[in-house]
Design a protein around this motif. Structure first.
Motif, mmCIF file in Angstrom:
data_model
loop_
_atom_site.group_PDB
_atom_site.id
_atom_site.type_symbol
_atom_site.label_atom_id
_atom_site.label_comp_id
_atom_site.label_asym_id
_atom_site.label_seq_id
_atom_site.Cartn_x
_atom_site.Cartn_y
_atom_site.Cartn_z
ATOM 1 N N UNK A 17 0.843 -1.203 0.000
ATOM 2 C CA UNK A 17 0.000 0.000 0.000
ATOM 3 C C UNK A 17 0.876 1.250 0.000
ATOM 4 N N UNK A 18 0.528 2.200 -0.849
ATOM 5 C CA UNK A 18 1.239 3.481 -0.882
ATOM 6 C C UNK A 18 0.749 4.339 0.267
ATOM 7 N N UNK A 19 1.686 4.941 0.977
ATOM 8 C CA UNK A 19 1.377 5.793 2.125
ATOM 9 C C UNK A 19 2.032 7.155 1.940
ATOM 10 N N UNK A 20 1.472 8.158 2.574
ATOM 11 C CA UNK A 20 2.018 9.512 2.520
ATOM 12 C C UNK A 20 2.177 10.051 3.936
ATOM 13 N N UNK A 21 3.252 10.778 4.142
ATOM 14 C CA UNK A 21 3.486 11.483 5.398
ATOM 15 C C UNK A 21 3.184 12.954 5.153
ATOM 16 N N UNK A 22 2.194 13.477 5.871
ATOM 17 C CA UNK A 22 1.735 14.847 5.679
ATOM 18 C C UNK A 22 1.813 15.601 6.996
ATOM 19 N N UNK A 23 1.948 16.903 6.897
ATOM 20 C CA UNK A 23 1.915 17.755 8.082
ATOM 21 C C UNK A 23 1.267 19.077 7.708
ATOM 22 N N UNK A 24 0.748 19.758 8.690
ATOM 23 C CA UNK A 24 0.258 21.110 8.483
ATOM 24 C C UNK A 24 1.417 22.071 8.671
ATOM 25 N N UNK A 25 1.500 23.091 7.841
ATOM 26 C CA UNK A 25 2.588 24.079 7.946
ATOM 27 C C UNK A 25 2.666 24.598 9.372
ATOM 28 N N UNK A 26 3.873 24.609 9.908
ATOM 29 C CA UNK A 26 4.104 25.138 11.247
ATOM 30 C C UNK A 26 3.770 24.176 12.373
ATOM 31 N N UNK A 42 -10.862 17.604 6.160
ATOM 32 C CA UNK A 42 -11.963 17.157 5.320
ATOM 33 C C UNK A 42 -11.543 16.700 3.938
ATOM 34 N N UNK A 43 -10.278 16.846 3.584
ATOM 35 C CA UNK A 43 -9.764 16.378 2.296
ATOM 36 C C UNK A 43 -9.702 14.853 2.287
ATOM 37 N N UNK A 44 -10.071 14.241 1.170
ATOM 38 C CA UNK A 44 -9.934 12.807 0.999
ATOM 39 C C UNK A 44 -8.699 12.516 0.153
ATOM 40 N N UNK A 45 -7.919 11.518 0.564
ATOM 41 C CA UNK A 45 -6.739 11.112 -0.193
ATOM 42 C C UNK A 45 -7.207 10.250 -1.357
ATOM 43 N N UNK A 46 -7.008 10.750 -2.589
ATOM 44 C CA UNK A 46 -7.462 10.066 -3.800
ATOM 45 C C UNK A 46 -6.383 9.131 -4.338
ATOM 46 N N UNK A 47 -5.121 9.561 -4.303
ATOM 47 C CA UNK A 47 -4.033 8.733 -4.803
ATOM 48 C C UNK A 47 -2.732 9.168 -4.138
ATOM 49 N N UNK A 48 -1.835 8.201 -3.955
ATOM 50 C CA UNK A 48 -0.501 8.465 -3.422
ATOM 51 C C UNK A 48 0.488 7.984 -4.475
ATOM 52 N N UNK A 49 1.247 8.916 -5.024
ATOM 53 C CA UNK A 49 2.230 8.641 -6.068
ATOM 54 C C UNK A 49 3.624 8.916 -5.502
#
Length: 102
Positions: A17-26, A42-49
């Motif tokens: 499974x493709x995973x993404x590491x995300x953060x909010x600025x600051x 509220x954003x849905x993750x559609x694809x991780x490339x």
């Protein structure tokens, strides 16, 4: 697209499974997301490339792209290393973090 999200990296886990590491600025908190996850905004993750993540919210799509790292020419010191040393060696009067007590 909410410009506050930043993509830190992507990878494929042991299950493929493709995973993404995300953060909010600051923010220091990191969100681990995969396709189908809904972010706190509220954003849905559609694809991780490999270098981007596609998001959707309220029928609008957007993407987060990995930011390029600064490159230096051969023989040139970087302006800042990953530890914040600003490209300078420690001064002689600076105590090392791991001082040998022997």
């Amino acid at each position: 697209m909410d410009g506050r999200w930043r993509l830190l990296g992507t990878y494929v886990d042991s299950g493929g499974r493709s995973r993404a590491l995300l953060t909010l600025e600051g923010q220091a908190d990191v969100v681990l997301a995969q396709v189908g996850d809904r972010l706190p905004s509220g954003h849905e993750v559609v694809d991780v490339l490999p270098e981007r993540v596609l998001l959707s919210k309220d029928s609008q799509r957007g993407e987060l792209v990995l930011r390029p790292t600064a490159r230096t020419e051969p023989g040139q010191m970087p302006s800042e290393d990953r530890f914040g040393a600003m490209g300078r060696p420690p001064s002689a009067d600076t105590d090392p973090f791991n001082k040998d007590s022997r």
